[in-house]
Design an enzyme around this catalytic site. Structure first.
Site, PDB file in Angstrom:
ATOM      1  N   LYS A  40       0.838  -1.201   0.000  1.00 40.01           N
ATOM      2  CA  LYS A  40       0.000   0.000   0.000  1.00 40.01           C
ATOM      3  C   LYS A  40       0.875   1.255   0.000  1.00 40.01           C
ATOM      4  O   LYS A  40       0.608   2.227  -0.704  1.00 40.01           O
ATOM      5  CB  LYS A  40      -0.943  -0.010   1.220  1.00 40.01           C
ATOM      6  CG  LYS A  40      -2.033  -1.068   1.100  1.00 40.01           C
ATOM      7  CD  LYS A  40      -2.755  -1.335   2.413  1.00 40.01           C
ATOM      8  CE  LYS A  40      -3.690  -2.536   2.241  1.00 40.01           C
ATOM      9  NZ  LYS A  40      -4.313  -2.987   3.492  1.00 40.01           N
TER      10      LYS A  40
ATOM     11  N   GLN B 101      -4.549  -1.654   9.656  1.00 40.17           N
ATOM     12  CA  GLN B 101      -4.360  -2.984   9.085  1.00 40.17           C
ATOM     13  C   GLN B 101      -4.869  -4.044  10.071  1.00 40.17           C
ATOM     14  O   GLN B 101      -4.465  -4.069  11.227  1.00 40.17           O
ATOM     15  CB  GLN B 101      -2.866  -3.212   8.764  1.00 40.17           C
ATOM     16  CG  GLN B 101      -2.581  -4.506   8.044  1.00 40.17           C
ATOM     17  CD  GLN B 101      -3.205  -4.558   6.646  1.00 40.17           C
ATOM     18  OE1 GLN B 101      -3.168  -3.590   5.899  1.00 40.17           O
ATOM     19  NE2 GLN B 101      -3.794  -5.702   6.305  1.00 40.17           N
TER      20      GLN B 101
ATOM     21  N   ASP C 161     -11.510   2.210   4.120  1.00 43.95           N
ATOM     22  CA  ASP C 161     -11.879   0.791   4.035  1.00 43.95           C
ATOM     23  C   ASP C 161     -13.398   0.610   4.022  1.00 43.95           C
ATOM     24  O   ASP C 161     -13.884  -0.491   3.760  1.00 43.95           O
ATOM     25  CB  ASP C 161     -11.286   0.023   5.231  1.00 43.95           C
ATOM     26  CG  ASP C 161      -9.976  -0.673   4.875  1.00 43.95           C
ATOM     27  OD1 ASP C 161      -9.762  -0.939   3.676  1.00 43.95           O
ATOM     28  OD2 ASP C 161      -9.185  -0.958   5.798  1.00 43.95           O
TER      29      ASP C 161
END
Ligand code: NAP
Length: 295
Positions: A64, A108, A131
């Site tokens: 990422k 994460q 997200d």
């Protein structure tokens, strides 16, 4: 309305026969985003929290970070010890919520067991929740109201939009009912593609019955060798989200090399859905940056 972006990428660049190479589509999308960032003179900022030493998480966060930088974003990774206190994570999230140079915040997963994942995810500002896991964004998706859509199902919707198949009314089976993949996927296929959606899970009986009737199969079980190749209908569109580390590399829930003989389209693993997830993370961050500029 739910907005699924369209990138109009030449199919020859990413579809080979009936194989949907998400990694090639993702590359083209990233090129478009890099171009847009330059033309609009913006610097989207993506900030990531990585807790602990989980090897897979480190790899994901590394990708990422690399992709963000490549396409001209500001990228911040806050690495924290595995025994970090929840309050310390919340402090970082709150700082980033207030920082106008950051447009996307991502934690994460999974987090170490002592930390309440829900508290952390719900502390992220819904406008920076790239997200799409904040309750506000989940609610918006289910109410067909514009919000931030989880990256993996969004990436699949983009692939389906790019292949430009009419999915109206088609029998669609989503295998898995997680908040991250299965549920948002089913909701979007129903609301956006007008498909007829069935969700199956580990307690579903007679899975073969559902698969045999499926024009589209989205497998997000994280379990291999459940679906027998002979159950799958000729001409089905097959999307495999599953990811497993096997002896000879990464593979999906399904056997794409066998199934490609009968599928209309199929996503290989690796190289199918996975890279689209990161591309959509970049898209969500870019979109937030644009909205922030518009005020
Ligand atoms: P998850 O939270 O573990 O959910 C798995 C789902 O599959 C559950 O709903 C479970 O049912 C269902 N399931 C398990 N065994 C089944 C069976 N025998 N028959 C039917 N359904 C079954 O996993 P997830 O986070 O959604 O991820 C699923 C897979 O996708 C994993 O392999 C993960 O690594 C992969 N993934 C890939 C990406 C990517 O970018 N490529 C992104 C996210 C996830 P119950 O609800 O009844 O337990």
């Amino acid at each position: 309305m739910i907005h699924i972006p369209q990138f109009n990428i030449d199919k020859n660049l990413w579809i080979e026969g009936n194989l949907l190479w998400g990694k090639k589509l993702a590359l083209e999308i990233r090129k478009q985003l890099a171009q847009n960032v330059k033309e609009k003179n913006i610097e989207p900022g993506l900030a990531v929290i990585l807790v602990g030493e989980d090897e897979a998480s480190k790899i994901y966060v590394g990708s990422k970070e690399k992709v963000s930088r490549e396409i001209g974003y500001k990228s911040i990774v806050q690495r924290m010890r595995s025994d970090v206190r929840e309050e310390e994570i919340l402090e970082v999230v709150n700082d980033w919520n207030r920082d106008s140079s950051i447009h996307g915040i991502l934690v994460q997963l999974p987090l170490p067991g002592a930390i309440n994942e829900r508290n952390i995810l719900q502390a992220i500002s819904p406008r920076k929740d790239v997200d799409g896991f904040h309750f506000e964004n989940i609610g918006r998706l289910h109410a067909k109201s514009e919000g931030i859509i989880p990256c993996t199902p969004l990436g699949i919707m983009v692939m389906l939009k790019e292949i430009d198949e009419k999915l109206t009314g088609l029998n669609t089976v989503v295998l898995g009912r997680s908040n991250i993949v299965g549920k948002p996927m089913a909701q979007m296929l129903m609301d956006h593609s007008q498909a007829t959606v069935t969700i199956c899970h580990s307690k579903t009986q007679n899975l073969d019955y559902y698969i045999q009737n499926a024009d589209i199969i989205v497998s997000a079980m994280g379990v291999r060798n459940i679906i027998k190749n002979e159950w799958v209908k000729n001409g089905a569109i097959i999307i495999d989200v599953g990811m497993h580390r096997a002896e000879n590399g990464v593979c999906g829930d399904l056997d794409y090399k066998e199934l490609k003989e009968k599928a209309r389209y199929i996503t290989p693993v690796p190289g199918g859905v996975g890279p689209m997830t990161i591309a959509m993370l970049m898209y969500n961050t870019y979109n937030n940056a644009l909205k922030a500029r518009q005020g």
